[in-house]
Design a protein around this motif. Structure first.
Motif, PDB file in Angstrom:
ATOM      1  N   GLU A  91      -8.069  -6.718   2.363  1.00 49.01           N
ATOM      2  CA  GLU A  91      -9.022  -7.787   2.049  1.00 49.01           C
ATOM      3  C   GLU A  91      -8.814  -8.317   0.639  1.00 49.01           C
ATOM      4  O   GLU A  91      -8.948  -9.515   0.378  1.00 49.01           O
ATOM      5  CB  GLU A  91     -10.448  -7.271   2.237  1.00 49.01           C
ATOM      6  CG  GLU A  91     -10.797  -7.008   3.704  1.00 49.01           C
ATOM      7  CD  GLU A  91     -12.090  -6.246   3.882  1.00 49.01           C
ATOM      8  OE1 GLU A  91     -12.756  -5.950   2.857  1.00 49.01           O
ATOM      9  OE2 GLU A  91     -12.436  -5.922   5.042  1.00 49.01           O
ATOM     10  N   HIS A  92      -8.461  -7.418  -0.290  1.00 51.06           N
ATOM     11  CA  HIS A  92      -8.237  -7.832  -1.678  1.00 51.06           C
ATOM     12  C   HIS A  92      -7.012  -8.731  -1.792  1.00 51.06           C
ATOM     13  O   HIS A  92      -7.061  -9.777  -2.453  1.00 51.06           O
ATOM     14  CB  HIS A  92      -8.075  -6.606  -2.570  1.00 51.06           C
ATOM     15  CG  HIS A  92      -7.807  -6.926  -4.013  1.00 51.06           C
ATOM     16  ND1 HIS A  92      -8.812  -7.265  -4.893  1.00 51.06           N
ATOM     17  CD2 HIS A  92      -6.642  -6.967  -4.722  1.00 51.06           C
ATOM     18  CE1 HIS A  92      -8.289  -7.509  -6.090  1.00 51.06           C
ATOM     19  NE2 HIS A  92      -6.970  -7.325  -6.016  1.00 51.06           N
ATOM     20  N   TYR A  93      -5.924  -8.333  -1.156  1.00 57.52           N
ATOM     21  CA  TYR A  93      -4.671  -9.087  -1.273  1.00 57.52           C
ATOM     22  C   TYR A  93      -4.552 -10.218  -0.256  1.00 57.52           C
ATOM     23  O   TYR A  93      -3.769 -11.149  -0.453  1.00 57.52           O
ATOM     24  CB  TYR A  93      -3.475  -8.146  -1.113  1.00 57.52           C
ATOM     25  CG  TYR A  93      -3.318  -7.149  -2.233  1.00 57.52           C
ATOM     26  CD1 TYR A  93      -3.360  -7.545  -3.571  1.00 57.52           C
ATOM     27  CD2 TYR A  93      -3.120  -5.799  -1.963  1.00 57.52           C
ATOM     28  CE1 TYR A  93      -3.210  -6.625  -4.601  1.00 57.52           C
ATOM     29  CE2 TYR A  93      -2.954  -4.872  -2.984  1.00 57.52           C
ATOM     30  CZ  TYR A  93      -3.004  -5.289  -4.295  1.00 57.52           C
ATOM     31  OH  TYR A  93      -2.847  -4.378  -5.313  1.00 57.52           O
ATOM     32  N   GLY A  94      -5.295 -10.117   0.837  1.00 59.78           N
ATOM     33  CA  GLY A  94      -5.186 -11.136   1.881  1.00 59.78           C
ATOM     34  C   GLY A  94      -4.093 -10.845   2.898  1.00 59.78           C
ATOM     35  O   GLY A  94      -4.118 -11.378   4.007  1.00 59.78           O
TER      36      GLY A  94
ATOM     37  N   PHE B  68      -9.952   2.613   2.477  1.00 60.48           N
ATOM     38  CA  PHE B  68      -8.959   2.347   1.439  1.00 60.48           C
ATOM     39  C   PHE B  68      -7.999   1.240   1.853  1.00 60.48           C
ATOM     40  O   PHE B  68      -7.788   0.269   1.116  1.00 60.48           O
ATOM     41  CB  PHE B  68      -8.197   3.628   1.122  1.00 60.48           C
ATOM     42  CG  PHE B  68      -6.911   3.403   0.361  1.00 60.48           C
ATOM     43  CD1 PHE B  68      -6.925   2.882  -0.925  1.00 60.48           C
ATOM     44  CD2 PHE B  68      -5.684   3.705   0.952  1.00 60.48           C
ATOM     45  CE1 PHE B  68      -5.733   2.652  -1.613  1.00 60.48           C
ATOM     46  CE2 PHE B  68      -4.503   3.493   0.269  1.00 60.48           C
ATOM     47  CZ  PHE B  68      -4.521   2.960  -1.016  1.00 60.48           C
ATOM     48  N   VAL B  69      -7.418   1.345   3.025  1.00 61.59           N
ATOM     49  CA  VAL B  69      -6.412   0.352   3.423  1.00 61.59           C
ATOM     50  C   VAL B  69      -7.058  -0.996   3.727  1.00 61.59           C
ATOM     51  O   VAL B  69      -6.476  -2.055   3.450  1.00 61.59           O
ATOM     52  CB  VAL B  69      -5.567   0.867   4.611  1.00 61.59           C
ATOM     53  CG1 VAL B  69      -6.364   0.892   5.907  1.00 61.59           C
ATOM     54  CG2 VAL B  69      -4.307   0.021   4.770  1.00 61.59           C
ATOM     55  N   ARG B  70      -8.254  -0.978   4.250  1.00 64.02           N
ATOM     56  CA  ARG B  70      -8.932  -2.260   4.526  1.00 64.02           C
ATOM     57  C   ARG B  70      -9.328  -2.968   3.231  1.00 64.02           C
ATOM     58  O   ARG B  70      -9.259  -4.198   3.150  1.00 64.02           O
ATOM     59  CB  ARG B  70     -10.147  -2.024   5.428  1.00 64.02           C
ATOM     60  CG  ARG B  70      -9.739  -1.715   6.857  1.00 64.02           C
ATOM     61  CD  ARG B  70     -10.896  -1.588   7.809  1.00 64.02           C
ATOM     62  NE  ARG B  70     -10.424  -1.373   9.166  1.00 64.02           N
ATOM     63  CZ  ARG B  70     -11.193  -0.989  10.175  1.00 64.02           C
ATOM     64  NH1 ARG B  70     -12.488  -0.783   9.967  1.00 64.02           N
ATOM     65  NH2 ARG B  70     -10.680  -0.819  11.385  1.00 64.02           N
ATOM     66  N   GLU B  71      -9.727  -2.198   2.236  1.00 66.74           N
ATOM     67  CA  GLU B  71     -10.023  -2.821   0.942  1.00 66.74           C
ATOM     68  C   GLU B  71      -8.771  -3.498   0.383  1.00 66.74           C
ATOM     69  O   GLU B  71      -8.831  -4.620  -0.124  1.00 66.74           O
ATOM     70  CB  GLU B  71     -10.538  -1.791  -0.065  1.00 66.74           C
ATOM     71  CG  GLU B  71     -10.839  -2.422  -1.423  1.00 66.74           C
ATOM     72  CD  GLU B  71     -11.136  -1.422  -2.530  1.00 66.74           C
ATOM     73  OE1 GLU B  71     -11.333  -1.863  -3.680  1.00 66.74           O
ATOM     74  OE2 GLU B  71     -11.153  -0.206  -2.249  1.00 66.74           O
ATOM     75  N   ALA B  72      -7.643  -2.807   0.476  1.00 66.68           N
ATOM     76  CA  ALA B  72      -6.387  -3.388  -0.024  1.00 66.68           C
ATOM     77  C   ALA B  72      -6.053  -4.670   0.726  1.00 66.68           C
ATOM     78  O   ALA B  72      -5.680  -5.680   0.122  1.00 66.68           O
ATOM     79  CB  ALA B  72      -5.257  -2.374   0.126  1.00 66.68           C
TER      80      ALA B  72
ATOM     81  N   VAL C 180       0.873  -1.182   0.000  1.00 66.36           N
ATOM     82  CA  VAL C 180       0.000   0.000   0.000  1.00 66.36           C
ATOM     83  C   VAL C 180       0.900   1.219   0.000  1.00 66.36           C
ATOM     84  O   VAL C 180       1.768   1.362   0.870  1.00 66.36           O
ATOM     85  CB  VAL C 180      -0.914   0.026   1.243  1.00 66.36           C
ATOM     86  CG1 VAL C 180      -1.633   1.375   1.352  1.00 66.36           C
ATOM     87  CG2 VAL C 180      -1.919  -1.107   1.200  1.00 66.36           C
ATOM     88  N   VAL C 181       0.726   2.075  -1.003  1.00 61.78           N
ATOM     89  CA  VAL C 181       1.505   3.315  -1.111  1.00 61.78           C
ATOM     90  C   VAL C 181       0.516   4.465  -1.194  1.00 61.78           C
ATOM     91  O   VAL C 181      -0.288   4.528  -2.132  1.00 61.78           O
ATOM     92  CB  VAL C 181       2.409   3.314  -2.362  1.00 61.78           C
ATOM     93  CG1 VAL C 181       3.186   4.632  -2.455  1.00 61.78           C
ATOM     94  CG2 VAL C 181       3.357   2.120  -2.357  1.00 61.78           C
ATOM     95  N   THR C 182       0.556   5.370  -0.246  1.00 61.10           N
ATOM     96  CA  THR C 182      -0.396   6.482  -0.283  1.00 61.10           C
ATOM     97  C   THR C 182       0.138   7.608  -1.169  1.00 61.10           C
ATOM     98  O   THR C 182       1.340   7.824  -1.282  1.00 61.10           O
ATOM     99  CB  THR C 182      -0.683   7.029   1.126  1.00 61.10           C
ATOM    100  OG1 THR C 182       0.510   7.579   1.687  1.00 61.10           O
ATOM    101  CG2 THR C 182      -1.216   5.923   2.024  1.00 61.10           C
ATOM    102  N   GLY C 183      -0.786   8.298  -1.811  1.00 61.38           N
ATOM    103  CA  GLY C 183      -0.422   9.438  -2.657  1.00 61.38           C
ATOM    104  C   GLY C 183       0.502   9.054  -3.791  1.00 61.38           C
ATOM    105  O   GLY C 183       1.541   9.680  -3.990  1.00 61.38           O
ATOM    106  N   GLY C 184       0.099   8.059  -4.573  1.00 64.19           N
ATOM    107  CA  GLY C 184       1.020   7.478  -5.540  1.00 64.19           C
ATOM    108  C   GLY C 184       0.901   7.917  -6.982  1.00 64.19           C
ATOM    109  O   GLY C 184       1.527   7.310  -7.845  1.00 64.19           O
ATOM    110  N   VAL C 185       0.138   8.954  -7.278  1.00 62.77           N
ATOM    111  CA  VAL C 185      -0.062   9.284  -8.694  1.00 62.77           C
ATOM    112  C   VAL C 185       0.910  10.332  -9.224  1.00 62.77           C
ATOM    113  O   VAL C 185       1.064  10.481 -10.429  1.00 62.77           O
ATOM    114  CB  VAL C 185      -1.514   9.723  -8.989  1.00 62.77           C
ATOM    115  CG1 VAL C 185      -2.501   8.655  -8.568  1.00 62.77           C
ATOM    116  CG2 VAL C 185      -1.837  11.056  -8.344  1.00 62.77           C
ATOM    117  N   ARG C 186       1.578  11.062  -8.327  1.00 62.31           N
ATOM    118  CA  ARG C 186       2.511  12.109  -8.761  1.00 62.31           C
ATOM    119  C   ARG C 186       3.819  12.004  -7.985  1.00 62.31           C
ATOM    120  O   ARG C 186       3.896  11.390  -6.927  1.00 62.31           O
ATOM    121  CB  ARG C 186       1.933  13.505  -8.541  1.00 62.31           C
ATOM    122  CG  ARG C 186       0.713  13.828  -9.355  1.00 62.31           C
ATOM    123  CD  ARG C 186       0.339  15.303  -9.246  1.00 62.31           C
ATOM    124  NE  ARG C 186       1.366  16.178  -9.813  1.00 62.31           N
ATOM    125  CZ  ARG C 186       1.236  17.494  -9.945  1.00 62.31           C
ATOM    126  NH1 ARG C 186       0.131  18.102  -9.550  1.00 62.31           N
ATOM    127  NH2 ARG C 186       2.203  18.217 -10.475  1.00 62.31           N
TER     128      ARG C 186
END
Length: 253
Positions: free
Chosen positions: A84-87, A78-82, A14-20
């Protein structure tokens, strides 16, 4: 050494603020190393669209979500979705941040709270929200600033958050260490990102020259050089490194 040599393929991050800027450099470096990356952006933009395209070209199971980390519910979701998605989550990079330049005597309490919410409360929510998905060998990397040690005029609020981040890192490394989770901070100097490109040409050149003179290497850093430090902290090569504040600053004074 190529990124894949670090044994990161298959890890989940998980990397926050990753688009720029720095965050984008970290996201792309991890993806090229075979890491599945979840990252967020606060608002839709051409940068988000182009990152989505680049990640698709690299390949892998990546998540790009719109989430404002100053909002507790959005950050946690956001972090919980990540997770749960990845395990599981093997790496957290708290990169998202905000800065403004205001004399302390003129600093509105609203701006003080805004910077604290994004720079300090946001990382806290991301780490706390990921706890159930972090395990033995997981690494948390907080993207800090050399300002935490040096202090910068007109940025008392920003510097305060980056100093507090060091305390968070030291406390969590001891609390999470028994679980095999490492927590470190990178203290960045001046990194050349799109923010420099947005300045008028003369102002940009003056800033580049001024900051370059302050470094031992005589130049500014690049996002990929910050990413290199993150890759190392994500790998087993740094398995006994925790609670550290590591300068990635070109020897800035």
């Amino acid at each position: 050494m190529q990124p894949n040599d670090l044994g990161l393929s298959g890890k989940k991050a998980v990397v926050t603020g990753g688009v720029r800027g720095i965050g984008r450099g970290i996201v792309l470096a991890l993806a090229r190393a075979g890491v599945s990356v979840a990252t967020n952006h606060r608002q839709d933009s051409a940068f988000a669209d182009s990152l989505q395209h680049e990640l698709k070209e690299i390949g892998g199971d990546h998540l790009l979500r719109r989430a404002d980390l100053a909002d507790a519910d959005q950050a946690t979701a956001f972090v919980r979705e990540a997770g749960e998605h990845y395990g599981r989550i093997d790496l957290i990079v708290n990169n998202a941040g905000a800065i403004s330049h205001i004399p302390y005597g003129d600093l509105p309490v609203e701006e003080w709270k805004r910077i604290i919410d994004i720079n300090l409360t946001g990382p806290h929510l991301i780490i706390q929200g990921a706890l159930d998905h972090l395990g033995e060998g997981s690494s948390v990397v907080n993207i800090g600033s050399k300002a935490a040690e040096a202090g910068v005029p007109n940025r008392a609020h920003y510097t305060a958050t980056k100093s507090a981040q060091l305390g968070l890192t030291r406390s969590l490394c001891k609390e999470l260490g028994p679980r095999g989770i490492r927590v470190n901070t990178l203290l960045l100097g001046v990194i050349q990102t799109e923010a420099f490109d947005d300045k008028p040409a003369e102002q940009r050149e003056q800033a580049l020259a001024m900051y370059s003179r302050k470094t031992a290497l005589g130049r500014l850093g690049r996002p990929d050089e910050v990413a290199g430090a993150v890759l190392w902290l994500a790998s087993d090569l740094s398995s006994y490194v925790t609670g550290a504040a590591i300068g990635v600053d070109g020897g800035i004074s």
